[in-house]
Design a protein around this motif. Sequence first.
Motif, PDB file in Angstrom:
ATOM      1  N   ILE A  55     -58.337 -40.692   1.302  1.00  0.00           N
ATOM      2  CA  ILE A  55     -58.930 -41.941   1.809  1.00  0.00           C
ATOM      3  C   ILE A  55     -57.845 -42.995   2.008  1.00  0.00           C
ATOM      4  O   ILE A  55     -57.850 -43.731   3.003  1.00  0.00           O
ATOM      5  CB  ILE A  55     -60.035 -42.430   0.849  1.00  0.00           C
ATOM      6  N   LEU A  56     -56.904 -43.071   1.082  1.00  0.00           N
ATOM      7  CA  LEU A  56     -55.797 -44.021   1.202  1.00  0.00           C
ATOM      8  C   LEU A  56     -54.962 -43.747   2.453  1.00  0.00           C
ATOM      9  O   LEU A  56     -54.619 -44.668   3.198  1.00  0.00           O
ATOM     10  CB  LEU A  56     -54.917 -43.954  -0.045  1.00  0.00           C
ATOM     11  N   VAL A  57     -54.659 -42.479   2.719  1.00  0.00           N
ATOM     12  CA  VAL A  57     -53.865 -42.122   3.890  1.00  0.00           C
ATOM     13  C   VAL A  57     -54.615 -42.451   5.173  1.00  0.00           C
ATOM     14  O   VAL A  57     -54.042 -43.015   6.117  1.00  0.00           O
ATOM     15  CB  VAL A  57     -53.464 -40.626   3.842  1.00  0.00           C
ATOM     16  N   VAL A  58     -55.909 -42.117   5.227  1.00  0.00           N
ATOM     17  CA  VAL A  58     -56.708 -42.420   6.420  1.00  0.00           C
ATOM     18  C   VAL A  58     -56.767 -43.926   6.647  1.00  0.00           C
ATOM     19  O   VAL A  58     -56.606 -44.403   7.780  1.00  0.00           O
ATOM     20  CB  VAL A  58     -58.122 -41.808   6.293  1.00  0.00           C
ATOM     21  N   THR A  59     -56.963 -44.689   5.600  1.00  0.00           N
ATOM     22  CA  THR A  59     -57.004 -46.151   5.723  1.00  0.00           C
ATOM     23  C   THR A  59     -55.655 -46.686   6.181  1.00  0.00           C
ATOM     24  O   THR A  59     -55.586 -47.552   7.063  1.00  0.00           O
ATOM     25  CB  THR A  59     -57.386 -46.787   4.367  1.00  0.00           C
ATOM     26  N   TRP A  60     -54.579 -46.159   5.627  1.00  0.00           N
ATOM     27  CA  TRP A  60     -53.241 -46.608   5.990  1.00  0.00           C
ATOM     28  C   TRP A  60     -52.955 -46.325   7.466  1.00  0.00           C
ATOM     29  O   TRP A  60     -52.443 -47.183   8.187  1.00  0.00           O
ATOM     30  CB  TRP A  60     -52.219 -45.915   5.102  1.00  0.00           C
ATOM     31  N   VAL A  61     -53.294 -45.122   7.927  1.00  0.00           N
ATOM     32  CA  VAL A  61     -53.080 -44.770   9.339  1.00  0.00           C
ATOM     33  C   VAL A  61     -53.920 -45.665  10.236  1.00  0.00           C
ATOM     34  O   VAL A  61     -53.451 -46.142  11.272  1.00  0.00           O
ATOM     35  CB  VAL A  61     -53.395 -43.275   9.574  1.00  0.00           C
ATOM     36  N   THR A  62     -55.153 -45.932   9.838  1.00  0.00           N
ATOM     37  CA  THR A  62     -56.022 -46.788  10.640  1.00  0.00           C
ATOM     38  C   THR A  62     -55.454 -48.197  10.744  1.00  0.00           C
ATOM     39  O   THR A  62     -55.368 -48.756  11.837  1.00  0.00           O
ATOM     40  CB  THR A  62     -57.436 -46.850  10.012  1.00  0.00           C
ATOM     41  N   VAL A  63     -55.056 -48.769   9.654  1.00  0.00           N
ATOM     42  CA  VAL A  63     -54.547 -50.137   9.664  1.00  0.00           C
ATOM     43  C   VAL A  63     -53.198 -50.215  10.378  1.00  0.00           C
ATOM     44  O   VAL A  63     -52.944 -51.156  11.136  1.00  0.00           O
ATOM     45  CB  VAL A  63     -54.426 -50.667   8.209  1.00  0.00           C
ATOM     46  N   LEU A  64     -52.337 -49.236  10.171  1.00  0.00           N
ATOM     47  CA  LEU A  64     -50.992 -49.299  10.726  1.00  0.00           C
ATOM     48  C   LEU A  64     -50.937 -48.991  12.219  1.00  0.00           C
ATOM     49  O   LEU A  64     -50.220 -49.648  12.964  1.00  0.00           O
ATOM     50  CB  LEU A  64     -50.075 -48.336   9.969  1.00  0.00           C
ATOM     51  N   PHE A  65     -51.695 -48.003  12.667  1.00  0.00           N
ATOM     52  CA  PHE A  65     -51.576 -47.559  14.056  1.00  0.00           C
ATOM     53  C   PHE A  65     -52.776 -47.921  14.930  1.00  0.00           C
ATOM     54  O   PHE A  65     -52.617 -48.452  16.027  1.00  0.00           O
ATOM     55  CB  PHE A  65     -51.365 -46.042  14.110  1.00  0.00           C
TER      56      PHE A  65
ATOM     57  N   LYS B 268     -60.463 -30.669 -13.876  1.00  0.00           N
ATOM     58  CA  LYS B 268     -60.714 -30.160 -12.525  1.00  0.00           C
ATOM     59  C   LYS B 268     -61.341 -31.234 -11.641  1.00  0.00           C
ATOM     60  O   LYS B 268     -60.902 -31.461 -10.513  1.00  0.00           O
ATOM     61  CB  LYS B 268     -61.628 -28.938 -12.615  1.00  0.00           C
ATOM     62  N   TRP B 269     -62.364 -31.908 -12.142  1.00  0.00           N
ATOM     63  CA  TRP B 269     -63.059 -32.927 -11.350  1.00  0.00           C
ATOM     64  C   TRP B 269     -62.207 -34.167 -11.125  1.00  0.00           C
ATOM     65  O   TRP B 269     -62.227 -34.759 -10.037  1.00  0.00           O
ATOM     66  CB  TRP B 269     -64.382 -33.307 -12.014  1.00  0.00           C
ATOM     67  N   THR B 270     -61.454 -34.600 -12.125  1.00  0.00           N
ATOM     68  CA  THR B 270     -60.620 -35.787 -11.936  1.00  0.00           C
ATOM     69  C   THR B 270     -59.470 -35.502 -10.982  1.00  0.00           C
ATOM     70  O   THR B 270     -59.077 -36.378 -10.204  1.00  0.00           O
ATOM     71  CB  THR B 270     -60.085 -36.312 -13.278  1.00  0.00           C
ATOM     72  N   THR B 271     -58.929 -34.274 -11.007  1.00  0.00           N
ATOM     73  CA  THR B 271     -57.878 -33.910 -10.055  1.00  0.00           C
ATOM     74  C   THR B 271     -58.432 -33.908  -8.640  1.00  0.00           C
ATOM     75  O   THR B 271     -57.803 -34.429  -7.709  1.00  0.00           O
ATOM     76  CB  THR B 271     -57.300 -32.525 -10.406  1.00  0.00           C
ATOM     77  N   ARG B 272     -59.609 -33.347  -8.471  1.00  0.00           N
ATOM     78  CA  ARG B 272     -60.247 -33.345  -7.151  1.00  0.00           C
ATOM     79  C   ARG B 272     -60.521 -34.772  -6.681  1.00  0.00           C
ATOM     80  O   ARG B 272     -60.280 -35.119  -5.519  1.00  0.00           O
ATOM     81  CB  ARG B 272     -61.556 -32.560  -7.219  1.00  0.00           C
ATOM     82  N   GLY B 273     -60.984 -35.617  -7.573  1.00  0.00           N
ATOM     83  CA  GLY B 273     -61.239 -37.014  -7.226  1.00  0.00           C
ATOM     84  C   GLY B 273     -59.973 -37.756  -6.841  1.00  0.00           C
ATOM     85  O   GLY B 273     -59.981 -38.579  -5.919  1.00  0.00           O
ATOM     86  N   ALA B 274     -58.877 -37.448  -7.524  1.00  0.00           N
ATOM     87  CA  ALA B 274     -57.599 -38.078  -7.187  1.00  0.00           C
ATOM     88  C   ALA B 274     -57.156 -37.670  -5.786  1.00  0.00           C
ATOM     89  O   ALA B 274     -56.694 -38.513  -5.005  1.00  0.00           O
ATOM     90  CB  ALA B 274     -56.544 -37.692  -8.211  1.00  0.00           C
ATOM     91  N   TRP B 275     -57.307 -36.403  -5.434  1.00  0.00           N
ATOM     92  CA  TRP B 275     -56.921 -35.953  -4.093  1.00  0.00           C
ATOM     93  C   TRP B 275     -57.810 -36.578  -3.025  1.00  0.00           C
ATOM     94  O   TRP B 275     -57.326 -36.929  -1.936  1.00  0.00           O
ATOM     95  CB  TRP B 275     -56.942 -34.437  -3.992  1.00  0.00           C
ATOM     96  N   VAL B 276     -59.087 -36.737  -3.313  1.00  0.00           N
ATOM     97  CA  VAL B 276     -59.984 -37.407  -2.360  1.00  0.00           C
ATOM     98  C   VAL B 276     -59.538 -38.848  -2.182  1.00  0.00           C
ATOM     99  O   VAL B 276     -59.481 -39.363  -1.055  1.00  0.00           O
ATOM    100  CB  VAL B 276     -61.450 -37.327  -2.841  1.00  0.00           C
ATOM    101  N   GLY B 277     -59.191 -39.521  -3.263  1.00  0.00           N
ATOM    102  CA  GLY B 277     -58.708 -40.897  -3.182  1.00  0.00           C
ATOM    103  C   GLY B 277     -57.421 -41.003  -2.383  1.00  0.00           C
ATOM    104  O   GLY B 277     -57.248 -41.935  -1.585  1.00  0.00           O
ATOM    105  N   ILE B 278     -56.513 -40.055  -2.570  1.00  0.00           N
ATOM    106  CA  ILE B 278     -55.266 -40.055  -1.802  1.00  0.00           C
ATOM    107  C   ILE B 278     -55.569 -39.857  -0.321  1.00  0.00           C
ATOM    108  O   ILE B 278     -54.975 -40.516   0.542  1.00  0.00           O
ATOM    109  CB  ILE B 278     -54.305 -38.968  -2.334  1.00  0.00           C
TER     110      ILE B 278
END
Length: 71
Positions: free
Chosen positions: A49-59, A37-47
């Motif tokens: 953060i990755l999307v927010v970082t990608w949008v910030t850098v790209l746009f 449960k905790w590792t799945t939640r951590g993976a979604w949080v990481g995803i």
Amino acid sequence: MGEAKRRKEALGDKYGKEPYIFPWLPLTKTQAKRFVKWTTRGAWVGIGILVVTWVTVLFIGPALGWWNVAR
């Protein structure tokens, strides 16, 4: 004698305790479920953060002129 009493006599000190997944691994089923449960939640949080970082850098970065500075 009831089934619960027979089971209690047969198991002795182990009665009422949750069994391990493997005898050589001190990890119960409840602990394993919590870990997943905790590792799945951590993976979604990481995803996220990755999307927010990608949008910030790209746009947002090029819109603010950071792209020209890097070149």
